[in-house]
Design a protein around this motif. Structure first.
Motif, PDB file in Angstrom:
ATOM      1  N   GLU A  89       0.817  -1.143   0.022  1.00  0.00           N
ATOM      2  CA  GLU A  89      -0.116  -0.025   0.031  1.00  0.00           C
ATOM      3  C   GLU A  89       1.036   1.381   0.007  1.00  0.00           C
ATOM      4  N   GLY A  90       0.682   2.058  -0.866  1.00  0.00           N
ATOM      5  CA  GLY A  90       1.333   3.531  -1.037  1.00  0.00           C
ATOM      6  C   GLY A  90       2.453   3.332  -2.161  1.00  0.00           C
ATOM      7  N   PRO A  98      -8.505   2.650 -12.792  1.00  0.00           N
ATOM      8  CA  PRO A  98      -8.034   1.639 -11.869  1.00  0.00           C
ATOM      9  C   PRO A  98      -8.366   0.187 -12.160  1.00  0.00           C
ATOM     10  N   ASP A 107      -4.504   2.303  -8.620  1.00  0.00           N
ATOM     11  CA  ASP A 107      -4.880   3.516  -9.353  1.00  0.00           C
ATOM     12  C   ASP A 107      -4.255   3.539 -10.735  1.00  0.00           C
ATOM     13  N   GLN A 140      -0.103   2.917  -8.410  1.00  0.00           N
ATOM     14  CA  GLN A 140      -0.065   2.864  -7.062  1.00  0.00           C
ATOM     15  C   GLN A 140      -1.084   2.218  -6.448  1.00  0.00           C
ATOM     16  N   ARG A 171      -3.553   1.542  -3.738  1.00  0.00           N
ATOM     17  CA  ARG A 171      -4.232   2.621  -2.736  1.00  0.00           C
ATOM     18  C   ARG A 171      -4.861   1.760  -1.640  1.00  0.00           C
ATOM     19  N   TYR A 172      -5.127   0.575  -2.029  1.00  0.00           N
ATOM     20  CA  TYR A 172      -5.829  -0.418  -0.695  1.00  0.00           C
ATOM     21  C   TYR A 172      -5.219  -1.723  -0.954  1.00  0.00           C
ATOM     22  N   PHE A 211     -10.794   6.724  -3.087  1.00  0.00           N
ATOM     23  CA  PHE A 211      -9.968   5.891  -2.660  1.00  0.00           C
ATOM     24  C   PHE A 211      -9.884   6.095  -1.226  1.00  0.00           C
ATOM     25  N   GLU A 212     -10.870   6.382  -0.413  1.00  0.00           N
ATOM     26  CA  GLU A 212     -11.033   6.498   0.940  1.00  0.00           C
ATOM     27  C   GLU A 212     -11.991   5.472   1.329  1.00  0.00           C
TER      28      GLU A 212
END
Length: 160
Positions: free
Chosen positions: A4-5, A31, A123, A127, A129-130, A154-155
């Motif tokens: 993640e990230g 995505p 994404d 990257q 994102r989850y 992505f929240e």
């Protein structure tokens, strides 16, 4: 090790549609959800994939999202699995576990080498994102939650 990230590992695998699919290609249109699954025989995998199959057309049409189920099984078994459960997407064969190892890892089981179940939302910049890696075989992220995660920029859709 968490992805993640960070950048998602690139891969190209054989698809049950008869061709090859790469992560890079799918990210050109939106995505991508990468699902690492244990094998064609796994009922928890079949259940999780069914939840993604139910939301796939909506995600594809409205957000350009692709779903890439990576399964540590041979292609003929995956064709049987796809047809038996009538999934709306293709399955990708990772019989040696090379892709699974780069994501959530692999393990030796009574079925041989299997992927550790994991869900990744990537994404369009590549990257992650989850990320959710199963703590046990029944621990899964399902399609509807992932749909709301993407639609919520992505929240966490529930604010947790």
């Amino acid at each position: 090790m968490s992805l993640e990230g960070s950048g998602a590992p690139e891969f190209t695998l054989e698809s049950t549609s008869g061709g090859e699919v790469s992560l890079e290609e799918t990210l050109e249109t939106g995505p991508t959800i990468v699902l690492i699954n244990r094998g064609y025989w796994c009922s928890f995998c079949a259940e999780q994939l069914a939840t993604f199959s139910r939301v796939y057309e909506d995600l594809r049409f409205n957000e350009g999202v692709d779903v890439l189920p990576v399964v540590t099984s041979e292609l003929p078994k995956l064709v049987e699995m796809r047809d038996r459960f009538d999934y709306n997407f293709q399955l990708l064969a990772d019989p040696d576990g090379d892709v699974a190892e780069q994501y959530s890892g692999t393990e030796q089981t009574s079925h041989g080498l299997t992927g550790v179940a994991g869900t990744y939302v990537v994404d369009t910049d590549g990257q992650v994102r989850y990320e959710q890696v199963a703590g046990d075989v029944s621990d899964r992220t399902y399609g509807n939650w992932t749909r709301y995660f993407i639609r919520n920029d992505f929240e966490d859709p529930f604010g947790e």
